[in-house]
Design an enzyme around this catalytic site. Structure first.
Site, mmCIF file in Angstrom:
data_model
loop_
_atom_site.group_PDB
_atom_site.id
_atom_site.type_symbol
_atom_site.label_atom_id
_atom_site.label_comp_id
_atom_site.label_asym_id
_atom_site.label_seq_id
_atom_site.Cartn_x
_atom_site.Cartn_y
_atom_site.Cartn_z
ATOM 1 N N HIS A 182 1.338 -6.289 11.108
ATOM 2 C CA HIS A 182 0.744 -4.682 11.144
ATOM 3 C C HIS A 182 -0.184 -4.836 12.040
ATOM 4 C CE1 HIS A 182 0.661 -0.877 8.649
ATOM 5 N NE2 HIS A 182 -0.190 -0.815 9.717
ATOM 6 N N ASN A 220 8.215 5.580 9.058
ATOM 7 C CA ASN A 220 6.805 5.943 9.004
ATOM 8 C C ASN A 220 6.692 7.427 9.431
ATOM 9 O OD1 ASN A 220 6.213 3.503 7.586
ATOM 10 N ND2 ASN A 220 4.785 3.360 9.231
ATOM 11 N N GLU A 251 5.697 4.847 5.003
ATOM 12 C CA GLU A 251 4.453 5.429 5.062
ATOM 13 C C GLU A 251 4.643 6.937 5.222
ATOM 14 O OE1 GLU A 251 1.541 4.187 8.027
ATOM 15 O OE2 GLU A 251 2.132 1.866 7.818
HETATM 16 N N1 LIG Z 1 -3.232 6.944 11.694
HETATM 17 N N2 LIG Z 1 -2.823 6.795 10.967
HETATM 18 C C1 LIG Z 1 -2.561 6.425 9.611
HETATM 19 C C2 LIG Z 1 -1.393 5.255 9.487
HETATM 20 C C3 LIG Z 1 -2.123 3.983 9.968
HETATM 21 O O1 LIG Z 1 -3.297 3.870 9.236
HETATM 22 C C4 LIG Z 1 -1.178 2.727 9.673
HETATM 23 O O2 LIG Z 1 -1.856 1.535 9.792
HETATM 24 C C5 LIG Z 1 -0.082 2.916 10.622
HETATM 25 O O3 LIG Z 1 0.912 2.209 10.176
HETATM 26 C C6 LIG Z 1 0.389 4.365 11.059
HETATM 27 O O4 LIG Z 1 -0.326 5.080 11.744
HETATM 28 C C7 LIG Z 1 -0.290 5.399 10.492
#
Ligand SMILES: N#[N+]C[C@@H]1[C@@H](O)[C@H](O)[C@@H](O)[C@@H]2O[C@H]12
Length: 467
Positions: A131, A302, A372
């Site tokens: 991530h 997501n 997500e």
């Molecule tokens: N920006 N935004 C919120 C969220 C972020 O915090 C996540 O780490 C990612 O996987 C995706 O972009 C979404």
């Protein structure tokens, strides 16, 4: 898509299928802190967030939500939400400080504590291998633009599978590879902050090779299902003339991942476009698509908001709500649609369109998880100690109703992970943007369940959404 009829709705609520998996999600760099604790090596986000001007307010992930020490509090909050699963990610440099070779035993110990705590609490660990927090040492060797990273990631996946595979309930190899390649290497708003389309296209392909190697490594070391999480886009043309442009935009974000994984090729629509197609840029070698196309057990999706696109007016002047995105194209913020604190549109029907128009035709009967979905608002704590985040509740209810509709349309959505469990480090936005069901006071690290968290808990408990 065969329409499926089952007792999903009663007069006063939308029931989800029995066994529907409810969860909440976070990511290592966004919540852990402990940036150099117990042998952890630096990641590209440690470097990027400490580079002046890269992150709002100069924020960094040195402490974040201090989940490196407070993971027990997080697990207690997950229990209070009643969720069946917690989607967390592993910090690669916490486990392999330089990304290759040496394994940091204390890093493994940390994740063993978290995973054991989840299992003990009856919460399934859904683990994302990557991530975005690449070991800096690997970026120094070219990062995702270096084809060798596919092997380095395969080695990391094998280590994780061996260490945790007996207790992990599902694996996600990569989170949002499109963001990694195109926000990290094309427009440079994310780490490593590179602005080079040729490197972005190379990274696009190497991420997929790494994904394929990780699938193989996990299958050899764990019985848990394996998938990938993609951030897919819904591009809505506001005029017939903009339809072709919308299709290209969806190919550039969706097709460059869905097509190689599920169809063994890059999008034909991008043939000849070396700035977006790894095939046109010459990165595809014999055997690559066999690696990339390793069969999956599910697709993670997501999704947050749709995009509206149009053609620039003949006079070349963008109208109100239009932003020029190319020689003759604009993105549009339609009047009347609410927007979140991230300036993202709130349009719940778009997640149903995503699942029915874009996902299901590709994945068919393959299980799909919303890994997500959530929203950012200007949350604050009232004098009586509440966070009455009514906008987030409205966003949540609207999108869950739309997911319910997609299931009724026949899309096999098997679960939903709210983004996010906690307010956390929101990448280039720092701590200014709050997505959590739980409010975090970053000065004290106190956690406070928001109204939206209470509402989510009631939805989870009922496995249904009150109408
Ligand atoms: N920006 N935004 C919120 C969220 C972020 O915090 C996540 O780490 C990612 O996987 C995706 O972009 C979404």
């Amino acid at each position: 898509m065969p329409r499926r009829y089952f007792p999903m709705s009663t007069d006063d609520q939308l029931r989800f299928p029995d066994g529907f998996l409810w969860g909440a999600a976070t990511a290592a760099y966004q919540i852990e802190g402990g940036a150099d604790a117990e042998g952890k090596g630096p990641s590209i986000w440690d470097t990027f967030s400490h580079t002046p001007g890269k992150v709002f307010h100069g924020d960094n992930g040195d402490v974040a939500c201090d989940s490196f020490h407070r993971y027990g509090e997080d697990i207690a909050l997950l229990k209070r939400l009643g969720v069946g699963s917690y989607r967390l990610s592993l910090s690669w440099p916490r486990i392999q400080p330089t990304g290759r070779g040496e394994v940091n035993a204390k890093g493994l110990d940390y994740y063993n504590r978290v995973i054991d705590g989840l299992v003990e609490a009856g919460i399934e660990p859904s683990v994302t291998l990557y991530h975005w927090d690449l070991p800096q040492a690997l970026q120094d060797a070219g990062g995702w633009a270096n084809r060798d990273i596919a092997d380095w990631f395969g080695e990391f996946a094998a280590i994780a599978g061996e260490a945790f595979g007996d207790r992990v309930s599902r694996w996600i190899t990569l989170n949002e590879p499109w963001v990694v390649a195109h926000v990290g290497y094309r427009d440079g708003r994310h780490a490593p902050g590179i602005q080079d389309p040729a490197l972005a296209v190379a990274a696009n392909h190497h991420l997929l090779l790494a994904h394929g190697n990780a699938v193989s490594a996990l299958r050899a070391s764990s019985a848990a299902p394996v998938g990938i999480t993609l951030n897919l886009t819904v591009e809505r043309p506001v005029t017939p003339e903009a339809a072709a442009h919308a299709a290209v935009l969806e190919a550039r974000q969706n097709g460059v991942y869905l097509d190689p994984i599920f169809h063994g090729r890059y999008p034909e629509l991008l043939d000849g476009d070396a700035s977006f197609s790894p095939a046109a840029a010459g990165h595809v070698r014999d055997g690559d698509f066999e690696i990339i196309g390793a069969p999956l057990d599910f697709l993670g999706v997501n999704f947050y908001a749709p995009h509206y696109v149009g053609m620039l007016h003949a006079d070349g002047e963008p109208r109100r709500g239009e932003t020029v995105t190319g020689p003759d194209t604009v993105s549009i913020q339609p009047d009347g649609l609410p927007i979140t604190a991230m300036n993202w549109l709130v349009e719940p029907g778009s997640i149903r369109e995503l699942l029915t128009r874009i996902v299901a035709p590709v994945t068919g009967a393959l299980p799909v998880y919303i890994t997500e979905n959530g929203s950012s608002w200007h949350d604050y704590v009232t004098q009586d100690g509440q966070v009455n985040d009514l906008e987030r509740i409205a966003y949540l209810r609207g999108h869950l109703a739309a997911v319910h509709g997609a299931i009724a349309d026949g899309v096999p959505v098997k679960g939903y992970f709210a983004w996010s469990l906690l307010d956390n480090f929101e990448w280039a936005e720092g701590y200014a943007k709050r997505f959590g069901l739980v409010y975090v006071d970053f000065a004290t690290q106190e956690r406070l369940l928001k109204r939206s968290g209470e509402v989510y808990a009631s939805i989870v408990a009922a496995n249904a959404l009150p109408k």
